[in-house]
Write an enzyme that holds these catalytic residues in place. Structure first.
Site, PDB file in Angstrom:
ATOM      1  CE  LYS A 118      -5.267  -3.709  -4.019  1.00 16.69           C
ATOM      2  NZ  LYS A 118      -5.112  -4.823  -3.038  1.00 16.69           N
ATOM      3  CB  THR A 137      -0.929   0.024   1.227  1.00 12.58           C
ATOM      4  OG1 THR A 137      -0.144  -0.066   2.422  1.00 12.58           O
ATOM      5  CG2 THR A 137      -1.923  -1.127   1.172  1.00 12.58           C
ATOM      6  CE1 TYR A 197      -2.133  -0.089  -3.274  1.00 12.14           C
ATOM      7  CE2 TYR A 197      -3.451   1.837  -3.847  1.00 12.14           C
ATOM      8  CZ  TYR A 197      -3.288   0.664  -3.136  1.00 12.14           C
ATOM      9  OH  TYR A 197      -4.276   0.252  -2.282  1.00 12.14           O
TER      10      TYR A 197
END
Length: 325
Positions: A135, A68, A131
């Site tokens: 995802k 994260t 990021y």
């Protein structure tokens, strides 16, 4: 029932531990739960993941793990994709092949934030940074794994839910705790006012997720596999969240130098970061509502409809009572 939880040391992993520990005694006796952190399973190792799955043989896999570090991901793309895409793909393959239920979590960062209004589950994904791209790759890999097995083994009763959420806070480092820490020593802060979303409590998210996949007596429920948006009711900005957090902390008796009026709103362009963020992270939860409405469970609907600010106030009060660190 055997439950395997990845990511036990993160905010969401801790929330699942608390939620499953709070089960009634009769249910707790039926559950065989194993929690895995980095020291128990290296999520960059395909062999380590495969060994854990094969040895434990879970009926429910909860992937509360994730890379994260949004800004660091710009220079750690391989690590981000290993944890956020490849690891959940392996979990999904196992679940699909052996008839297990797979619960995974994704993010508003799969969107570019340019839509006006609330995002739907099937809206175009267009992540702005590494990021978000990692995802999105995880979402795609999970769906592909289940689709492939469904075609090859149509009788297997596997199912999956990908819950997209945003602005998560819980037991660990997060935006709210950062604001409260700074508020102890600073008399003024500048916080972005033109990025919009919904803060989601990790505790709330864990409970909503379990409501989707499990009966109260511990058996697995059937549900339509796919992506669901899971955020509380309402919306705010980072500035709105910071202001409420400080106000709630003062009401709870915290000794702060900062007041809500001293939090100055600024546009995102004045606070540049290595990775771009979506300006609009608002997501519609109509799809999840339809599932709970179809079951006729009003208590689950009340939880889903809980306003974001109520949960934040309770969270801040507890943080203040535990001592601001």
């Amino acid at each position: 029932m055997k439950i395997l939880v990845f990511g036990k040391d993160g905010q969401l992993g801790k929330a699942f531990h608390a939620a499953l520990s709070d089960c009634n005694l009769g249910l707790a006796k039926q559950l065989n739960i194993q929690y895995l952190g980095r020291s128990q399973c290296d999520l960059t190792s395909e062999q380590a993941i495969a060994n854990m799955l094969d040895q434990f043989g879970p009926e429910l896999i909860i992937n509360a793990s994730a890379y994260t570090a949004v800004d660091k991901a710009e220079t750690e793309a391989d690590l981000a994709f290993a944890v956020n895409a490849r690891a959940p793909e392996l979990m999904a393959r196992y679940a699909a092949q052996y008839g297990a239920t797979f619960l995974h979590f994704s993010t508003d960062y799969v969107f570019d934030g340019e839509k006006y209004g609330f995002y739907l589950e099937n809206d175009l994904r267009n992540p702005l940074g590494v990021y978000g791209k990692s995802k999105m790759a995880g979402e795609e890999a999970i769906a592909k794994a289940f689709s492939k097995v469904a075609n090859q083994l149509p009788g297997v009763g596997s199912q999956y839910a990908i819950l997209r959420t945003s602005w998560v806070y819980g037991d660990g480092g997060n935006f709210i705790r950062t604001i409260l820490r700074l508020a102890k020593d600073r008399e003024e802060l500048k916080v972005i006012e033109d990025q919009y979303g919904v803060p989601a409590s990790a505790q709330w998210l864990a409970q909503v997720s379990l409501n989707l996949v499990m009966y109260s007596h511990g058996a697995l429920r059937e549900f339509p596999s796919g992506i669901y948006h899971a955020v509380p009711a309402g919306e705010t900005s980072w500035h709105g969240l910071a202001s409420l957090a400080v106000q709630a902390a003062l009401e709870a008796g915290a000794a702060l130098k900062l007041t809500p009026k001293a939090i100055k709103p600024i546009p995102a362009i004045e606070y540049p970061l290595p990775a771009s963020r979506p300006m609009n992270s608002r997501m519609s939860t109509d799809k999840l509502h339809q599932v709970f409405e179809g079951r006729g469970d009003m208590s689950k609907l009340r939880l889903l409809n809980k306003p974001w600010d109520e949960a934040v106030r309770v969270y801040v009060h507890n943080v203040v009572q535990d001592g601001l660190n």
